[in-house]
Design an enzyme around this catalytic site. Structure first.
Site, PDB file in Angstrom:
ATOM      1  N   LYS A  78       0.368  22.921   6.165  1.00  0.00           N
ATOM      2  CA  LYS A  78      -0.451  22.506   5.022  1.00  0.00           C
ATOM      3  C   LYS A  78      -0.413  23.479   3.850  1.00  0.00           C
ATOM      4  O   LYS A  78      -0.885  23.145   2.772  1.00  0.00           O
ATOM      5  CB  LYS A  78      -1.878  22.206   5.459  1.00  0.00           C
ATOM      6  CG  LYS A  78      -2.671  23.357   5.961  1.00  0.00           C
ATOM      7  CD  LYS A  78      -4.060  22.884   6.380  1.00  0.00           C
ATOM      8  CE  LYS A  78      -4.815  23.998   7.046  1.00  0.00           C
ATOM      9  NZ  LYS A  78      -6.159  23.628   7.433  1.00  0.00           N
ATOM     10  N   GLU A 102      -5.917  47.708  25.129  1.00  0.00           N
ATOM     11  CA  GLU A 102      -7.018  47.034  24.430  1.00  0.00           C
ATOM     12  C   GLU A 102      -8.128  46.766  25.446  1.00  0.00           C
ATOM     13  O   GLU A 102      -7.920  46.910  26.659  1.00  0.00           O
ATOM     14  CB  GLU A 102      -6.530  45.741  23.762  1.00  0.00           C
ATOM     15  CG  GLU A 102      -5.671  46.036  22.537  1.00  0.00           C
ATOM     16  CD  GLU A 102      -5.141  44.812  21.799  1.00  0.00           C
ATOM     17  OE1 GLU A 102      -4.872  44.947  20.607  1.00  0.00           O
ATOM     18  OE2 GLU A 102      -4.976  43.743  22.415  1.00  0.00           O
ATOM     19  N   HIS A 107     -14.560  38.698  17.115  1.00  0.00           N
ATOM     20  CA  HIS A 107     -13.912  40.009  17.228  1.00  0.00           C
ATOM     21  C   HIS A 107     -14.935  41.051  16.793  1.00  0.00           C
ATOM     22  O   HIS A 107     -15.583  40.889  15.762  1.00  0.00           O
ATOM     23  CB  HIS A 107     -12.666  40.056  16.328  1.00  0.00           C
ATOM     24  CG  HIS A 107     -11.767  41.209  16.642  1.00  0.00           C
ATOM     25  ND1 HIS A 107     -12.111  42.514  16.367  1.00  0.00           N
ATOM     26  CD2 HIS A 107     -10.551  41.255  17.227  1.00  0.00           C
ATOM     27  CE1 HIS A 107     -11.123  43.309  16.766  1.00  0.00           C
ATOM     28  NE2 HIS A 107     -10.167  42.560  17.295  1.00  0.00           N
ATOM     29  N   ARG A 167     -14.534  42.007  24.843  1.00  0.00           N
ATOM     30  CA  ARG A 167     -14.944  41.669  23.466  1.00  0.00           C
ATOM     31  C   ARG A 167     -16.324  41.051  23.357  1.00  0.00           C
ATOM     32  O   ARG A 167     -17.056  41.299  22.414  1.00  0.00           O
ATOM     33  CB  ARG A 167     -13.954  40.667  22.888  1.00  0.00           C
ATOM     34  CG  ARG A 167     -12.823  41.360  22.286  1.00  0.00           C
ATOM     35  CD  ARG A 167     -12.053  40.478  21.395  1.00  0.00           C
ATOM     36  NE  ARG A 167     -10.843  41.239  21.162  1.00  0.00           N
ATOM     37  CZ  ARG A 167      -9.721  40.736  20.729  1.00  0.00           C
ATOM     38  NH1 ARG A 167      -9.633  39.464  20.469  1.00  0.00           N
ATOM     39  NH2 ARG A 167      -8.687  41.509  20.548  1.00  0.00           N
ATOM     40  N   HIS A 178     -13.163  34.824  15.518  1.00  0.00           N
ATOM     41  CA  HIS A 178     -11.767  35.267  15.649  1.00  0.00           C
ATOM     42  C   HIS A 178     -10.882  34.275  16.407  1.00  0.00           C
ATOM     43  O   HIS A 178      -9.721  34.100  16.064  1.00  0.00           O
ATOM     44  CB  HIS A 178     -11.787  36.611  16.396  1.00  0.00           C
ATOM     45  CG  HIS A 178     -10.457  37.254  16.577  1.00  0.00           C
ATOM     46  ND1 HIS A 178      -9.686  37.661  15.505  1.00  0.00           N
ATOM     47  CD2 HIS A 178      -9.755  37.602  17.698  1.00  0.00           C
ATOM     48  CE1 HIS A 178      -8.571  38.220  15.968  1.00  0.00           C
ATOM     49  NE2 HIS A 178      -8.577  38.172  17.285  1.00  0.00           N
ATOM     50  N   GLU A 211      -3.527  27.805  20.057  1.00  0.00           N
ATOM     51  CA  GLU A 211      -4.991  27.956  20.000  1.00  0.00           C
ATOM     52  C   GLU A 211      -5.713  26.606  19.935  1.00  0.00           C
ATOM     53  O   GLU A 211      -6.882  26.518  20.320  1.00  0.00           O
ATOM     54  CB  GLU A 211      -5.367  28.839  18.799  1.00  0.00           C
ATOM     55  CG  GLU A 211      -6.811  29.324  18.846  1.00  0.00           C
ATOM     56  CD  GLU A 211      -7.177  30.269  17.716  1.00  0.00           C
ATOM     57  OE1 GLU A 211      -6.267  30.808  17.050  1.00  0.00           O
ATOM     58  OE2 GLU A 211      -8.392  30.460  17.507  1.00  0.00           O
ATOM     59  N   ARG A 229     -11.467  35.194  26.046  1.00  0.00           N
ATOM     60  CA  ARG A 229     -10.032  35.542  26.052  1.00  0.00           C
ATOM     61  C   ARG A 229      -9.838  37.057  26.112  1.00  0.00           C
ATOM     62  O   ARG A 229     -10.502  37.823  25.401  1.00  0.00           O
ATOM     63  CB  ARG A 229      -9.375  35.001  24.787  1.00  0.00           C
ATOM     64  CG  ARG A 229      -7.898  35.302  24.685  1.00  0.00           C
ATOM     65  CD  ARG A 229      -7.357  34.780  23.374  1.00  0.00           C
ATOM     66  NE  ARG A 229      -7.968  35.460  22.264  1.00  0.00           N
ATOM     67  CZ  ARG A 229      -7.419  36.484  21.622  1.00  0.00           C
ATOM     68  NH1 ARG A 229      -6.249  36.946  21.969  1.00  0.00           N
ATOM     69  NH2 ARG A 229      -8.046  37.051  20.609  1.00  0.00           N
ATOM     70  N   SER A 262      -3.263  35.795  23.668  1.00  0.00           N
ATOM     71  CA  SER A 262      -3.052  34.502  22.993  1.00  0.00           C
ATOM     72  C   SER A 262      -1.618  34.294  22.527  1.00  0.00           C
ATOM     73  O   SER A 262      -1.061  33.205  22.716  1.00  0.00           O
ATOM     74  CB  SER A 262      -4.013  34.341  21.821  1.00  0.00           C
ATOM     75  OG  SER A 262      -4.045  35.516  21.084  1.00  0.00           O
ATOM     76  N   LEU A 263      -0.984  35.301  21.925  1.00  0.00           N
ATOM     77  CA  LEU A 263       0.417  35.111  21.521  1.00  0.00           C
ATOM     78  C   LEU A 263       1.258  34.840  22.764  1.00  0.00           C
ATOM     79  O   LEU A 263       2.209  34.065  22.735  1.00  0.00           O
ATOM     80  CB  LEU A 263       0.948  36.334  20.758  1.00  0.00           C
ATOM     81  CG  LEU A 263       0.314  36.613  19.380  1.00  0.00           C
ATOM     82  CD1 LEU A 263       0.950  37.846  18.743  1.00  0.00           C
ATOM     83  CD2 LEU A 263       0.425  35.437  18.437  1.00  0.00           C
TER      84      LEU A 263
HETATM   85  C1  SIN Z   1      -6.566  42.825  17.594  1.00  0.00           C
HETATM   86  O1  SIN Z   1      -5.583  43.379  17.119  1.00  0.00           O
HETATM   87  O2  SIN Z   1      -7.624  43.378  17.792  1.00  0.00           O
HETATM   88  C2  SIN Z   1      -6.475  41.356  17.880  1.00  0.00           C
HETATM   89  C3  SIN Z   1      -5.762  41.095  19.133  1.00  0.00           C
HETATM   90  C4  SIN Z   1      -6.175  39.776  19.706  1.00  0.00           C
HETATM   91  O3  SIN Z   1      -7.102  39.146  19.216  1.00  0.00           O
HETATM   92  O4  SIN Z   1      -5.592  39.377  20.708  1.00  0.00           O
END
Ligand code: SIN
Length: 539
Positions: free
Chosen positions: A36, A115, A235, A281, A342, A366, A377, A382-383
């Site tokens: 879009k 993370e 986030h 998170r 997020h 997503e 999550r 996610s990627l």
């Molecule tokens: C981040 O870089 O904090 C985001 C990573 C994520 O949301 O998977």
């Protein structure tokens, strides 16, 4: 009268899921990607952290699966988690083959970061702009392919379906061409929605403006079930600054040692979880929200000044530059941050091939619910999910039977009975209103009363916008507003149905987790009336 196009596979959305699927399909299939805005206006290009995968000898699939399951608070589908996680290393290899160079150490081994809620360093990254680099490489490859056409500035309005042997079957879609301000239809043998999440429905978000839940809304209107929409991930750390909106301060800053402080200079995370800043998170975002509400703070601060200045500039160049552009030197000063919406953990119900309740309609990324994320999550999962589901979906389509050169004639878009609106402010006013309602009443902490107020307020907005939709010519903003109204209603309805607190859904009326609700919240699809037999379908 509108024009009509036809393709073998229609992909809606140009993030990692849409582009990877297009690249993984064979060259003899004609693919049309519609997006879009521009190709790069997607959440993927904004992803900073990286991709979680089992890439070191000390890590294991079992540990990654176990972290994902634990973090998903009882709602992760174990088979899906196993499938996605075990396919991770191959997907990373594929990205390397198409030219993505992940950060490596002196021995040329992947430099993996940490993370929140991961028991191991397992995040492959390219500095702090992993998503942008991946997207750039995917885009370069897609642009070289003769069988892939791209239409930018084109937005999906709705899907068109028919009944085949008693089953709903998707045969095409209506598309709004923003540049030419007209509508056309596309017939396709397979349609893949890969439009991303819906975080833009909240006033504060880390997402680009395109995240309006379009795929979820159109699939639901066409009759697909949606699942677990109440689990919106906030986030913990988005930059709080009047001149910069929606800029993420990656979780990897905390992974590398960043600490959170109140404006009075006190650390607080250890009061909420023994893992402190590296708790999951949901816990970190809720702790910040609590501190802010209790003390009437506008924001809290993230401090990475203990790390060597050269390391910060090399490891987080984009974040360093962006903050410096508003005179915050992150090597010497604390960064003002707030939580922001997020990621949508719920979405359209799909199986492992991205198949939905409607034949020939797939949803991936997503916009989809696969069961991988459960109630929360895990960072950078996610990627990974997008890549594996692109692989699964493209394999299913490749192995199947694409009907080439089919020419289903679709009912034309008939807008002969609508006129131009003289009250365009109604759209922008309701856009702002809805985002504030969602932030204030359906945010990190919820209550029955607040959810009901939000529901009532959004009903009124829906009524006004429905009238507008049926009476006036459409616009990009109107179509998105229609979608965010529907997605907001799905989130609220799901949140009302979940009478407990679990993962990302926290209710002050039901502050405990309950075995009774260890199940998904499933909402039936609405059946729209864009079936072949109808001509004046907007009335
Ligand atoms: C981040 O870089 O904090 C985001 C990573 C994520 O949301 O998977």
């Amino acid at each position: 009268m509108s024009t009509s196009k036809s393709t073998d596979v229609l992909i809606v959305g140009s993030g990692i899921s849409g582009l990877s699927t297009a690249l993984l399909l064979p060259d003899n299939i004609n693919i049309l990607i519609i997006t879009k805005d521009k190709l790069e206006d997607c959440s993927t290009a904004w992803a900073q952290g990286g991709i979680a995968s089992v890439l070191s000898e000390t890590d294991s699939y079992d540990q990654h699966i176990s972290d994902t399951i634990k973090n998903g608070h009882g709602l992760v589908n174990k088979d899906i988690a196993k499938l996605i996680i075990e396919n991770g290393p191959l997907c990373i290899k594929w990205l390397e083959e198409i030219g993505v160079t992940f950060n490596c150490d002196n021995q040329n081994q992947l430099n993996l970061t940490l993370e929140g809620a991961h028991s191991h360093r397992r995040i492959a990254h390219v500095n702090d702009e992993t998503g942008r680099i991946i997207h750039q490489k995917l885009k370069e490859k897609v642009l070289l392919k003769k069988n892939i056409n791209i239409l930018s500035q084109c937005q999906i309005i709705d899907l068109i379906s028919t009944k085949t042997n008693g089953f709903d079957s998707c045969i095409g879609a209506y598309i709004f061409d923003k540049y030419n301000q007209n509508v056309f239809s596309i017939s396709a043998d397979k349609i893949i929605l890969a439009t991303g999440g819906a975080s833009k429905i909240y006033k504060y978000t880390s997402n680009p403006r395109t995240s309006t839940g379009d795929g979820i809304a159109v699939a639901w209107r066409a009759g697909c079930r949606v699942v677990n929409m109440e689990f919106i991930q906030f986030h913990p750390t988005c930059l709080y600054h009047p001149q910069i909106k929606s800029f993420l301060i990656s979780e990897s800053l905390r992974g590398e040692g960043g600490k959170l402080f109140t404006p009075s200079g006190d650390r607080f995370m250890h009061k909420y979880d023994s893992r402190a800043e590296l708790a999951s998170r949901d816990i970190v975002a809720r702790a910040i929200d609590h501190e802010m509400k209790l003390n009437d703070y506008k924001n809290v601060f993230l401090d990475i000044t203990d790390l060597p200045s050269n390391f910060i500039k090399k490891r987080f160049p984009k974040i360093y530059e962006k903050c410096l552009s508003v005179n915050i030197d992150i090597t010497r000063e604390r960064i003002p941050v707030i939580p922001a919406s997020h990621y949508s953990c719920g979405g359209v119900m799909t199986d492992v091939m991205g198949r939905t309740d409607i034949h020939n309609l797939h949803v991936i990324g997503e916009s989809a619910y696969t069961g991988f994320h459960g109630a929360n999550r895990l960072a950078s999962n996610s990627l990974l999910e997008c890549l594996v589901m692109s692989k699964m979906c493209s394999k299913y389509i490749t192995d199947g039977d694409i009907k080439k050169n089919h020419k289903t004639s679709l009912p034309s878009w008939d807008d002969s009975f609508v006129s131009d609106s003289t009250e365009k402010f109604i759209i922008s006013h309701n856009w702002d209103e809805l985002r504030k309602i969602m932030w204030n009443y359906v945010g990190i902490v919820r209550s029955n009363k607040q959810l009901k107020i939000a529901q009532d307020k959004i009903e009124l907005i829906e009524k006004e916008i429905n009238e507008h939709y049926y009476q006036y010519t459409i616009s990009n903003d109107l179509l998105e507003l229609r979608n965010i109204i529907h997605v907001s209603k799905l989130i609220i309805q799901s949140a009302i149905e979940r009478k407990e607190s679990r993962g990302l859904h926290y209710s002050i009326d039901y502050p405990k987790i309950s075995n009774k609700y260890q199940k998904n919240t499933v909402i039936k699809g609405r059946k729209n009336n864009y079936e072949l037999k109808l001509v004046k379908f907007r009335v």
